[in-house]
Design a protein around this motif. Structure first.
Motif, mmCIF file in Angstrom:
data_model
loop_
_atom_site.group_PDB
_atom_site.id
_atom_site.type_symbol
_atom_site.label_atom_id
_atom_site.label_comp_id
_atom_site.label_asym_id
_atom_site.label_seq_id
_atom_site.Cartn_x
_atom_site.Cartn_y
_atom_site.Cartn_z
ATOM 1 N N SER A 156 0.841 -1.207 0.000
ATOM 2 C CA SER A 156 0.000 0.000 0.000
ATOM 3 C C SER A 156 0.870 1.248 0.000
ATOM 4 O O SER A 156 0.593 2.222 -0.707
ATOM 5 C CB SER A 156 -0.902 0.027 1.237
ATOM 6 N N ALA A 157 1.911 1.225 0.816
ATOM 7 C CA ALA A 157 2.812 2.374 0.917
ATOM 8 C C ALA A 157 3.460 2.661 -0.435
ATOM 9 O O ALA A 157 3.509 3.813 -0.884
ATOM 10 C CB ALA A 157 3.881 2.103 1.971
ATOM 11 N N ALA A 158 3.926 1.599 -1.098
ATOM 12 C CA ALA A 158 4.587 1.781 -2.398
ATOM 13 C C ALA A 158 3.601 2.320 -3.435
ATOM 14 O O ALA A 158 3.909 3.247 -4.185
ATOM 15 C CB ALA A 158 5.184 0.447 -2.858
ATOM 16 N N MET A 159 2.387 1.772 -3.439
ATOM 17 C CA MET A 159 1.381 2.223 -4.416
ATOM 18 C C MET A 159 0.940 3.652 -4.110
ATOM 19 O O MET A 159 0.748 4.467 -5.013
ATOM 20 C CB MET A 159 0.180 1.268 -4.410
ATOM 21 N N GLU B 224 1.261 1.100 -14.874
ATOM 22 C CA GLU B 224 2.558 0.591 -15.328
ATOM 23 C C GLU B 224 3.623 0.817 -14.239
ATOM 24 O O GLU B 224 4.473 -0.043 -13.989
ATOM 25 C CB GLU B 224 2.987 1.294 -16.627
ATOM 26 N N ALA B 225 3.567 1.980 -13.593
ATOM 27 C CA ALA B 225 4.546 2.281 -12.541
ATOM 28 C C ALA B 225 4.409 1.322 -11.359
ATOM 29 O O ALA B 225 5.404 0.845 -10.810
ATOM 30 C CB ALA B 225 4.376 3.726 -12.067
ATOM 31 N N ILE B 226 3.155 1.006 -10.993
ATOM 32 C CA ILE B 226 2.933 0.059 -9.888
ATOM 33 C C ILE B 226 3.428 -1.330 -10.294
ATOM 34 O O ILE B 226 4.084 -2.025 -9.518
ATOM 35 C CB ILE B 226 1.443 0.037 -9.472
ATOM 36 N N ALA B 227 3.120 -1.728 -11.531
ATOM 37 C CA ALA B 227 3.551 -3.047 -12.015
ATOM 38 C C ALA B 227 5.073 -3.165 -11.963
ATOM 39 O O ALA B 227 5.623 -4.187 -11.536
ATOM 40 C CB ALA B 227 3.050 -3.268 -13.443
#
Lengths: 330, 330
Positions: free
Chosen positions: B155-158, B320-323
């Motif tokens: 969650s933090a990264a997203m 795309e960035a999350i992937a």
């Protein structure tokens, strides 16, 4: 009734603690015992013109600092004000202890010297929450961070006793803090607790959501201590942010500055209503004695209100009521 | 970029949804597709004087009602506006879907038709939280009620990706919602998550408490979905209670009534700042496409802002960035 006040605990001690205790004597005729360094207390009493009240002082040398490890400080500093004040309750020389010092140390002292009431799994702290037309109690507000359904139902029972005896709410409505109205909503803890509450003898009204907290939907709201603590501090922060923004908005033009002066008295009333210190400290419920926890930033008024709430809790026999109620469940 | 708007979802649909979509076309030149009953949408477009905009309409017959079981409604009602709008994203005919209908149904449709991004354990909803001088993002705000440390770090990264790409916050500060500042504080989940965040490549600034939320201490705040949802609704409720009390206070005397008229414009600004709809819906992060969840009570402005946020999220390539980011962690 005699209330022991930890004169050395809190950001504004000894001034706020001694003055708050003196105000309780003067305004409500409550007997208090001031616990701490005699010379410090006597000096403060003199400065407040209260030397003639002959308030009992129990001298001790040490103080637990805010940054000390609570449990080990309480174990080591046997002659600290919080330990000595708590032991006065244990020895029936006082009917309640009030402190604005380290909350952790106060809880450790209560657990160590007063102990749990038989049948109570874990003590819980019950925070008074202002609502638009009164006050509710939220618990647990941080005593237990990982809770089980059994802890929550005990919190609910203890909170209901406190709300009835001290806040004067008849047959208090109990709500479960949750993220929806339906009984299947929530995390595992909430779903399981719902069933226990539904089958209890409490006046359970179902789930309440965050948005209902300040509208008095329930008188007693239960949740785990992690969520409760977050909620409490979120309210504190949001209220403070709103007052900052209101002030900034009012100062943005000459016209609104004038308007601000005219509405100021009514906004002050609002600030007072939302001020937690108005409601007189937070009881640690479930320990065998009354321990009223005050905010570290408490002023004299907050201490005075906590002394009054502690005295009322003692007079109403909440420890005995909790023992009776939770003893039945065993 | 094309944004599919569920014209039938929400308490104020189709008026608010159609008008919000039209405003997004007019104000920001964003291409929208209105999904729902053609005759209803055409009538609304005509009433709003927007027939000449030639907005694409994708007709469907059904609507998922607020009280239907989300997952089974989405499975059964294949021709409902939320399912059809979500499928437009799946089929790359739209770049994002915006809805103010049943949140559960929208999440179910996203999970079922878009699916999770590879590497994402569980999607999370990221709520924009107004602060005294900007906006932060809190997640998860209710998608997952029982969370593990691994969910929180994802969650933090997203959330960090969203804050940077859509809210324009460079190298966002990530905080863990907790009940104290020290890393040993909190429940089991918080203590374990702290260590994961500390050892991550995120700009982790440590714990933030409830009282810090509205002061912008962190740009991205992570917690489990139960706590997040409670916090969100508590803020909503407290702000509303405070406005009620301010109004009551102002109306309590003639002088403060006059003052109230003078400060009203500045208080209106405050109300707008604290209004969540101002910040344009809540993205469901972690699904393979952009799904912007709007409050059921959304007005046209909220829908318009959500369309704008959805368009920006698509343009910035957050999926795309999350992937890329979460794929690395596998």
């Amino acid at each position: 009734m005699k209330i022991a006040v930890d004169a050395m605990g809190g950001d504004n001690a000894p001034q706020a603690t001694v003055r708050g205790a003196v105000d309780a004597v003067r305004q409500y005729g409550i007997d208090v015992i001031l616990v701490g360094r005699r010379e410090v207390i006597e000096k403060e009493l003199k400065e407040y013109g209260a030397s003639d009240l002959n308030i009992e002082i129990v001298h001790c040398e040490e103080v637990v600092a805010m940054d000390e490890h609570p449990a080990s400080a309480v174990r080591k500093k046997r002659d600290s004000s919080i330990v000595v004040a708590t032991k006065l309750v244990k020895e029936r020389k006082a009917d309640a202890v009030v402190s604005a010092g380290s909350t952790g140390a106060q809880m450790a002292a209560a657990l160590f010297y007063l102990g749990r009431i038989s049948g109570v799994l874990r003590p819980a702290t019950a925070i008074p929450m202002p609502t638009i037309d009164g006050v509710s109690v939220l618990l647990d507000s941080g005593a237990n961070v990982d809770s089980e359904p059994e802890n929550l139902i005990q919190s609910a029972a203890m909170g209901a006793i406190y709300a009835e005896a001290v806040l004067g709410i008849k047959n208090p409505k109990v709500g479960l803090l949750n993220i929806g109205e339906e009984e299947t909503k929530g995390n595992k803890l909430a779903v399981e607790t719902y069933q226990l509450l539904k089958n209890s003898t409490l006046n359970f009204i179902g789930n309440v959501e965050g948005k209902d907290l300040n509208f008095g939907k329930a008188d007693v709201i239960v949740c785990d201590g992690f969520t409760g603590n977050v909620v409490l501090k979120t309210c504190e922060g949001l209220a403070s942010a709103m007052f900052t923004l209101i002030k900034k908005g009012i100062q943005s033009s000459l016209i609104s500055k004038i308007g601000g002066l005219l509405v100021l008295p009514s906004l002050r009333g609002l600030k007072k209503r939302l001020d937690y210190s108005e409601y007189g400290g937070v009881p640690l419920l479930g320990v065998d004695g009354i321990s009223m926890i005050c905010h570290g930033r408490s002023d004299a008024r907050a201490i005075c209100n906590a002394v009054k709430a502690g005295e009322r809790a003692a007079r109403q026999g909440i420890v005995e009521a909790i023992a009776k109620e939770l003893g039945k469940q065993q």
